[in-house]
Design an enzyme around this catalytic site. Structure first.
Site, short mmCIF file in Angstrom:
data_model
loop_
_atom_site.label_atom_id
_atom_site.label_comp_id
_atom_site.label_asym_id
_atom_site.label_seq_id
_atom_site.Cartn_x
_atom_site.Cartn_y
_atom_site.Cartn_z
N ARG A 99 41.81 -26.82 6.32
CA ARG A 99 42.58 -28.34 6.06
C ARG A 99 41.89 -29.08 5.19
O ARG A 99 40.85 -29.36 5.31
CB ARG A 99 42.84 -29.04 7.27
CG ARG A 99 44.00 -28.14 8.28
CD ARG A 99 44.12 -28.91 9.43
NE ARG A 99 44.23 -30.27 9.28
CZ ARG A 99 44.73 -31.29 10.15
NH1 ARG A 99 45.29 -30.43 11.43
NH2 ARG A 99 44.84 -32.52 10.15
N ARG A 151 53.42 -41.81 14.98
CA ARG A 151 51.97 -42.70 14.71
C ARG A 151 51.93 -44.01 14.28
O ARG A 151 50.95 -44.54 14.37
CB ARG A 151 51.47 -41.71 13.56
CG ARG A 151 50.47 -40.63 14.01
CD ARG A 151 50.24 -39.79 12.79
NE ARG A 151 48.86 -39.28 12.72
CZ ARG A 151 48.71 -37.63 12.81
NH1 ARG A 151 49.86 -36.98 12.85
NH2 ARG A 151 47.47 -37.18 12.91
N ARG A 189 41.20 -41.14 8.59
CA ARG A 189 42.28 -40.94 9.79
C ARG A 189 41.91 -41.73 10.96
O ARG A 189 43.05 -42.15 11.55
CB ARG A 189 42.30 -39.15 9.93
CG ARG A 189 42.79 -38.46 9.02
CD ARG A 189 42.28 -37.08 8.96
NE ARG A 189 42.77 -36.17 10.00
CZ ARG A 189 42.13 -35.03 10.25
NH1 ARG A 189 41.12 -34.69 9.63
NH2 ARG A 189 42.56 -34.34 11.18
N ARG A 248 35.97 -26.97 13.51
CA ARG A 248 37.41 -26.25 13.34
C ARG A 248 37.46 -25.78 11.70
O ARG A 248 37.96 -24.65 11.59
CB ARG A 248 38.58 -27.52 13.40
CG ARG A 248 40.02 -26.91 13.18
CD ARG A 248 40.93 -27.96 13.92
NE ARG A 248 41.25 -29.00 12.88
CZ ARG A 248 42.02 -30.06 13.45
NH1 ARG A 248 42.45 -30.15 14.71
NH2 ARG A 248 42.19 -31.07 12.44
N LYS A 255 45.14 -32.23 20.64
CA LYS A 255 46.48 -32.35 20.81
C LYS A 255 47.19 -31.11 20.45
O LYS A 255 47.94 -30.64 21.21
CB LYS A 255 47.32 -33.41 19.76
CG LYS A 255 46.80 -34.80 20.14
CD LYS A 255 47.48 -35.92 19.21
CE LYS A 255 47.25 -35.61 17.77
NZ LYS A 255 46.03 -35.98 17.16
P1 AMP Z 1 47.84 -33.66 11.86
O1 AMP Z 1 47.90 -32.22 11.51
O2 AMP Z 1 48.51 -34.23 12.98
O3 AMP Z 1 46.27 -34.06 12.08
O4 AMP Z 1 48.39 -34.64 10.80
C1 AMP Z 1 47.73 -34.27 9.47
C2 AMP Z 1 48.20 -35.29 8.59
O5 AMP Z 1 49.80 -35.19 8.27
C3 AMP Z 1 47.97 -36.77 8.86
O6 AMP Z 1 46.72 -37.25 8.51
C4 AMP Z 1 48.99 -37.55 8.02
O7 AMP Z 1 48.83 -37.61 6.62
C5 AMP Z 1 50.16 -36.85 7.87
N1 AMP Z 1 51.19 -37.01 9.38
C6 AMP Z 1 51.22 -36.03 10.41
N2 AMP Z 1 52.10 -36.75 11.29
C7 AMP Z 1 52.46 -37.68 10.70
C8 AMP Z 1 53.21 -39.00 11.26
N3 AMP Z 1 53.82 -39.00 12.27
N4 AMP Z 1 53.28 -40.16 10.43
C9 AMP Z 1 52.46 -40.10 9.10
N5 AMP Z 1 51.93 -39.07 8.70
C10 AMP Z 1 51.72 -38.16 9.42
#
Ligand code: AMP
Length: 210
Positions: free
Chosen positions: A139, A88, A150, A127, A13
């Site tokens: 990360r 989400r 996740r 990654r 994404k």
């Molecule tokens: P990402 O970088 O999109 O994989 O997001 C990393 C982490 O940030 C996720 O596993 C959640 O803990 C938090 N996070 C990101 N976007 C959201 C969202 N829309 N709602 C809730 N938690 C989020």
């Protein structure tokens, strides 16, 4: 253009959102990046969020919704945005719809990247290795334990959004397993195919697709 990217962790994404954002001249709004940046600054709320993120759990809807609504109200997002990692949950999706409706705006499309779950762990490990090799921070949630959590929250809380947006006529599903350039081409082709009538387009999106 106002777009949402949907897909499991490791689906690509972020990569695709960055490419589309550049082509369309609109900001990429990644809630993960925004939350990580806030956590790095160390406010009490963001520190709680940091722990949830490290475990792979979702951060509370209210925090994320406020954050996104603030970002999309900024002048930089006036001609559009690409939401990467938001919504989400159904609550987040409804809050976004309400805010856009109030501003007499709407989403143009929701782009879902379909990727077989079996490749996601490899992608996440790759990654993490790449970041380490480049001297970048790895990360905290790019590991098998957090990925399991996740994926579970993706299945139970985010996957239902595909139906939500399908019903709204916005969902476009793309095979995310192919090489990065091919996925980008498919996304652009989808957007071109479903673009709005000329009268409803911004001059920016017209220029992009001509
Ligand atoms: P990402 O970088 O999109 O994989 O997001 C990393 C982490 O940030 C996720 O596993 C959640 O803990 C938090 N996070 C990101 N976007 C959201 C969202 N829309 N709602 C809730 N938690 C989020």
């Amino acid at each position: 253009m106002r777009l949402v990217m949907l897909g499991p962790p490791g689906a690509g994404k972020g990569t695709q959102a960055a490419r589309l954002a550049e082509r369309l001249g609109v900001p990429q709004l990644s809630t993960g990046d925004i939350l990580r940046a806030a956590a790095a600054k160390g406010s009490p709320v963001s520190l709680a969020a940091r722990d949830l993120m490290a475990r792979g759990e979702l951060v509370g809807d209210d925090i994320v919704v406020n954050c996104v609504l603030e970002c999309i109200a900024e002048p930089g997002a006036a001609s559009g945005f690409i939401l990467d990692g938001f919504p989400r949950t159904l609550r987040q999706a409804r809050a976004l719809d309400e805010a856009l409706e109030k501003a007499h705006l709407g989403l143009d499309a929701v782009l879902e990247l379909k990727v077989d779950e079996s490749v996601l762990l490899d992608r996440i490990i790759y990654r993490a290795r790449e970041a380490k090799a480049a001297g970048l921070p790895v990360r905290a949630d790019d590991n098998p334990e957090a990925l399991k959590v996740r994926l579970e929250s993706y299945r139970t809380q985010t996957q239902p959004l595909a139906d939500y947006y399908r019903t709204a006529g916005l969902l476009r599903t793309i095979n995310g397993l192919r090489p990065v350039d091919e996925v980008t081409s498919s996304l652009v082709a989808e957007l071109r195919l479903h673009r709005k009538p000329e009268s409803e387009q911004t001059s920016l999106s017209r220029a992009e697709f001509e």
